[in-house]
Design a protein around this motif. Structure first.
Motif, mmCIF file in Angstrom:
data_model
loop_
_atom_site.group_PDB
_atom_site.id
_atom_site.type_symbol
_atom_site.label_atom_id
_atom_site.label_comp_id
_atom_site.label_asym_id
_atom_site.label_seq_id
_atom_site.Cartn_x
_atom_site.Cartn_y
_atom_site.Cartn_z
ATOM 1 N N ILE A 84 0.860 -1.182 0.000
ATOM 2 C CA ILE A 84 0.000 0.000 0.000
ATOM 3 C C ILE A 84 0.896 1.232 0.000
ATOM 4 C CG2 ILE A 84 -1.696 1.328 1.313
ATOM 5 C CD1 ILE A 84 -2.770 -1.365 2.357
ATOM 6 N N MET A 85 0.662 2.134 -0.966
ATOM 7 C CA MET A 85 1.517 3.297 -1.153
ATOM 8 C C MET A 85 0.678 4.566 -1.266
ATOM 9 S SD MET A 85 4.157 1.567 -3.939
ATOM 10 C CE MET A 85 5.303 2.938 -3.915
ATOM 11 N N HIS A 86 1.328 5.692 -1.023
ATOM 12 C CA HIS A 86 0.685 7.005 -1.153
ATOM 13 C C HIS A 86 1.803 8.040 -1.259
ATOM 14 C CE1 HIS A 86 -1.707 10.567 -0.394
ATOM 15 N NE2 HIS A 86 -2.808 9.873 -0.227
ATOM 16 N N PRO A 87 1.722 8.978 -2.215
ATOM 17 C CA PRO A 87 2.803 9.954 -2.362
ATOM 18 C C PRO A 87 2.803 11.044 -1.307
ATOM 19 C CG PRO A 87 1.074 10.408 -3.942
ATOM 20 C CD PRO A 87 0.712 9.108 -3.269
ATOM 21 N N GLY A 88 1.714 11.207 -0.563
ATOM 22 C CA GLY A 88 1.598 12.278 0.417
ATOM 23 C C GLY A 88 1.372 13.627 -0.269
ATOM 24 N N PRO A 89 0.854 14.596 0.460
ATOM 25 C CA PRO A 89 0.330 14.468 1.822
ATOM 26 C C PRO A 89 -0.974 13.679 1.843
ATOM 27 C CG PRO A 89 -0.142 16.649 0.967
ATOM 28 C CD PRO A 89 0.720 15.984 -0.054
ATOM 29 N N ILE A 90 -1.259 13.098 2.983
ATOM 30 C CA ILE A 90 -2.430 12.239 3.134
ATOM 31 C C ILE A 90 -3.606 13.033 3.680
ATOM 32 C CG2 ILE A 90 -3.357 10.326 4.519
ATOM 33 C CD1 ILE A 90 -0.544 9.096 4.422
ATOM 34 N N ASN A 91 -4.757 12.836 3.083
ATOM 35 C CA ASN A 91 -6.007 13.298 3.682
ATOM 36 C C ASN A 91 -6.560 12.141 4.516
ATOM 37 O OD1 ASN A 91 -6.337 15.970 2.498
ATOM 38 N ND2 ASN A 91 -6.653 14.920 0.568
ATOM 39 N N ARG A 92 -6.270 12.158 5.796
ATOM 40 C CA ARG A 92 -6.735 11.070 6.653
ATOM 41 C C ARG A 92 -8.252 10.974 6.616
ATOM 42 N NH1 ARG A 92 -3.614 10.038 12.173
ATOM 43 N NH2 ARG A 92 -1.443 10.191 11.488
ATOM 44 N N GLY A 93 -8.714 9.749 6.500
ATOM 45 C CA GLY A 93 -10.143 9.530 6.524
ATOM 46 C C GLY A 93 -10.848 9.882 5.231
ATOM 47 N N VAL A 94 -10.099 10.148 4.172
ATOM 48 C CA VAL A 94 -10.712 10.363 2.858
ATOM 49 C C VAL A 94 -10.198 9.284 1.913
ATOM 50 C CG1 VAL A 94 -11.155 11.979 0.961
ATOM 51 C CG2 VAL A 94 -10.916 12.825 3.301
ATOM 52 N N GLU A 95 -8.984 9.470 1.343
ATOM 53 C CA GLU A 95 -8.488 8.446 0.420
ATOM 54 C C GLU A 95 -7.848 7.260 1.146
ATOM 55 O OE1 GLU A 95 -7.173 11.622 0.194
ATOM 56 O OE2 GLU A 95 -5.015 11.470 0.585
ATOM 57 N N ILE A 96 -7.486 7.448 2.408
ATOM 58 C CA ILE A 96 -6.895 6.344 3.156
ATOM 59 C C ILE A 96 -7.068 6.610 4.646
ATOM 60 C CG2 ILE A 96 -4.597 7.414 3.178
ATOM 61 C CD1 ILE A 96 -3.408 4.571 2.899
ATOM 62 N N ASP A 97 -7.338 5.558 5.394
ATOM 63 C CA ASP A 97 -7.458 5.683 6.841
ATOM 64 C C ASP A 97 -6.088 5.578 7.493
ATOM 65 O OD1 ASP A 97 -10.154 5.954 6.590
ATOM 66 O OD2 ASP A 97 -10.690 4.035 7.511
ATOM 67 N N ALA A 98 -5.926 6.214 8.648
ATOM 68 C CA ALA A 98 -4.626 6.273 9.309
ATOM 69 C C ALA A 98 -4.102 4.881 9.667
ATOM 70 C CB ALA A 98 -4.715 7.140 10.561
ATOM 71 N N ASP A 99 -4.992 3.977 10.089
ATOM 72 C CA ASP A 99 -4.516 2.645 10.480
ATOM 73 C C ASP A 99 -4.045 1.847 9.278
ATOM 74 O OD1 ASP A 99 -7.138 2.480 9.528
ATOM 75 O OD2 ASP A 99 -7.618 0.732 10.747
ATOM 76 N N ILE A 100 -4.523 2.192 8.088
ATOM 77 C CA ILE A 100 -4.041 1.554 6.865
ATOM 78 C C ILE A 100 -2.730 2.207 6.424
ATOM 79 C CG2 ILE A 100 -4.555 1.044 4.453
ATOM 80 C CD1 ILE A 100 -6.308 -0.476 6.471
ATOM 81 N N ALA A 101 -2.672 3.541 6.508
ATOM 82 C CA ALA A 101 -1.484 4.274 6.070
ATOM 83 C C ALA A 101 -0.249 3.873 6.863
ATOM 84 C CB ALA A 101 -1.715 5.772 6.188
ATOM 85 N N TYR A 102 -0.424 3.518 8.128
ATOM 86 C CA TYR A 102 0.714 3.162 8.970
ATOM 87 C C TYR A 102 0.610 1.719 9.453
ATOM 88 C CZ TYR A 102 1.358 8.150 8.678
ATOM 89 O OH TYR A 102 1.518 9.422 8.180
ATOM 90 N N GLY A 103 -0.113 0.918 8.719
ATOM 91 C CA GLY A 103 -0.269 -0.489 9.050
ATOM 92 C C GLY A 103 0.832 -1.350 8.460
ATOM 93 N N PRO A 104 0.761 -2.659 8.659
ATOM 94 C CA PRO A 104 1.856 -3.563 8.278
ATOM 95 C C PRO A 104 2.080 -3.692 6.782
ATOM 96 C CG PRO A 104 -0.056 -4.810 9.081
ATOM 97 C CD PRO A 104 -0.322 -3.372 9.381
ATOM 98 N N ARG A 105 1.063 -3.433 5.964
ATOM 99 C CA ARG A 105 1.252 -3.558 4.512
ATOM 100 C C ARG A 105 1.678 -2.244 3.866
ATOM 101 N NH1 ARG A 105 -4.024 -6.653 2.265
ATOM 102 N NH2 ARG A 105 -5.096 -5.248 3.707
ATOM 103 N N SER A 106 1.658 -1.167 4.636
ATOM 104 C CA SER A 106 2.003 0.140 4.090
ATOM 105 C C SER A 106 3.519 0.311 3.981
ATOM 106 C CB SER A 106 1.440 1.242 4.979
ATOM 107 O OG SER A 106 1.956 2.510 4.598
ATOM 108 N N VAL A 107 3.950 0.927 2.872
ATOM 109 C CA VAL A 107 5.360 1.278 2.675
ATOM 110 C C VAL A 107 5.489 2.790 2.466
ATOM 111 C CG1 VAL A 107 6.108 -0.983 1.849
ATOM 112 C CG2 VAL A 107 5.181 0.681 0.218
ATOM 113 N N ILE A 108 4.538 3.545 2.991
ATOM 114 C CA ILE A 108 4.497 4.992 2.766
ATOM 115 C C ILE A 108 5.723 5.690 3.350
ATOM 116 C CG2 ILE A 108 3.227 7.102 3.341
ATOM 117 C CD1 ILE A 108 0.634 5.440 3.034
ATOM 118 N N LEU A 109 6.109 5.322 4.555
ATOM 119 C CA LEU A 109 7.292 5.953 5.148
ATOM 120 C C LEU A 109 8.575 5.493 4.456
ATOM 121 C CD1 LEU A 109 6.358 6.009 8.929
ATOM 122 C CD2 LEU A 109 6.150 7.826 7.223
ATOM 123 N N GLU A 110 8.573 4.278 3.923
ATOM 124 C CA GLU A 110 9.702 3.834 3.097
ATOM 125 C C GLU A 110 9.824 4.695 1.839
ATOM 126 O OE1 GLU A 110 10.319 -0.327 2.236
ATOM 127 O OE2 GLU A 110 9.047 -0.871 3.926
#
Length: 318
Positions: A269-295
């Protein structure tokens, strides 16, 4: 368009991914890998750009792109100038090119340009002196090449065989410079299938020309994918163009636990940022185990180091 490559096929500017050969993209990714240790942040300091001056010339706001370009240049030992256009003579009516020429006269070697107009970076590249490089940090809805490269690096570090990949891009693809550059990079690297998932007003105008498959239902589009890239939704456009509320968008296209039931367990799961929490992605998904956003953010430093080193490093190596 301004030539991105010199007569020997080396990078002289980076304006768009479109038209760049797979071998060159792979060379950039390999170079970026050399700046990434197995754990922790990218390397702290190398002298490849000692004596060079890098100017971050941003006509739009940015957090990740501007700061990672700054860190990348400093880790290459360059001198860095962050130009705050809102506090420059542009507010007095100075033309963008006059700003460019003034900074070039001060000895700039590399311009990192973000601009709201499509093609602005290429226009600057046509005007700079020989030996001065322009890197496109995002121009309008046209291109964001280093974002695409860091996305490809992030994918490759987890799923190195692009020929077997199915990648889904979710959201405002029509207006997204990130999506356009990601699609170009995925095609160049041989991705098996690229899907676009969005409500009809946010679909690309001619998806067939982009070589993508379109879906207007999230579950259908996510079935069997290896990577899903969520795009930022612009709140101002949702009311004016979409006639849909943020709540409705989240229900139908947001990356939520409920909506991701169709997503394979090993998908990234990826996202270029900035994130609109609760719109295109939920926070628990953005920072969950399948997310590589911070990578993605971490890898962005290495990619931008690689691009600057390949373009300007040979001119300033000590």
């Amino acid at each position: 368009m301004t030539r991105q490559l010199d007569d020997d096929g080396r990078l002289r500017h980076l304006l768009t991914i479109a038209g760049l050969p797979a071998a060159l993209l792979t060379e950039i990714l390999d170079t970026a890998e050399s700046f990434l240790p197995e754990t922790g942040p990218p390397v702290k300091k190398v002298p490849l750009l000692r004596g060079a001056t890098v100017v971050n010339l941003f006509f739009e706001a940015s957090t990740r792109t501007r700061t990672t370009f700054e860190l990348a240049a400093k880790r290459l030992s360059a001198d860095v100038l962050n130009m705050q256009v809102e506090h420059s003579s542009k507010t007095k009516g100075e033309h963008d090119l006059d700003t460019l020429f003034t900074l070039q006269a001060m000895g700039a070697d590399v311009f990192v340009v973000r601009h709201p107009d499509n093609g602005a970076a290429a226009g600057f590249a046509e005007q700079v002196a020989p030996g001065v490089a322009v890197l496109n940090a995002g121009d309008g809805s046209h291109a964001h090449p280093t974002q695409a490269l860091l996305d490809m690096l992030t994918i490759r570090r987890h799923k190195p065989d692009f020929s077997g990949l199915t990648v889904a891009i979710v959201g405002d693809v029509r207006h997204s410079r990130v999506a356009h550059s990601d699609i170009d990079a995925l095609h160049a690297l041989g991705a098996r299938e690229i899907r676009v998932i969005a409500p009809p007003p946010l679909m690309p105008a001619e998806p067939g020309n982009l070589g993508v498959r379109t879906h207007d239902r999230l579950a259908e589009g996510l079935a069997g994918v290896d990577v899903v890239i969520a795009l930022r939704i612009q709140h101002e456009r949702m009311q004016r163009t979409l006639d849909i509320t943020p709540e409705d968008y989240r229900r139908d296209f947001g990356l939520t636990a409920e909506n991701l039931q169709a997503l394979p367990a090993d998908a990234l799961i990826m996202h270029p940022g900035p994130i609109n929490r609760g719109v295109e992605i939920d926070a628990d998904i953005a920072y969950g185990p399948r997310s590589v956003i911070l990578e993605q953010v971490r890898n962005g430093i290495a990619v931008r180091m690689a691009v600057m080193a390949m373009i300007a490093g040979g001119r300033h190596r000590v």
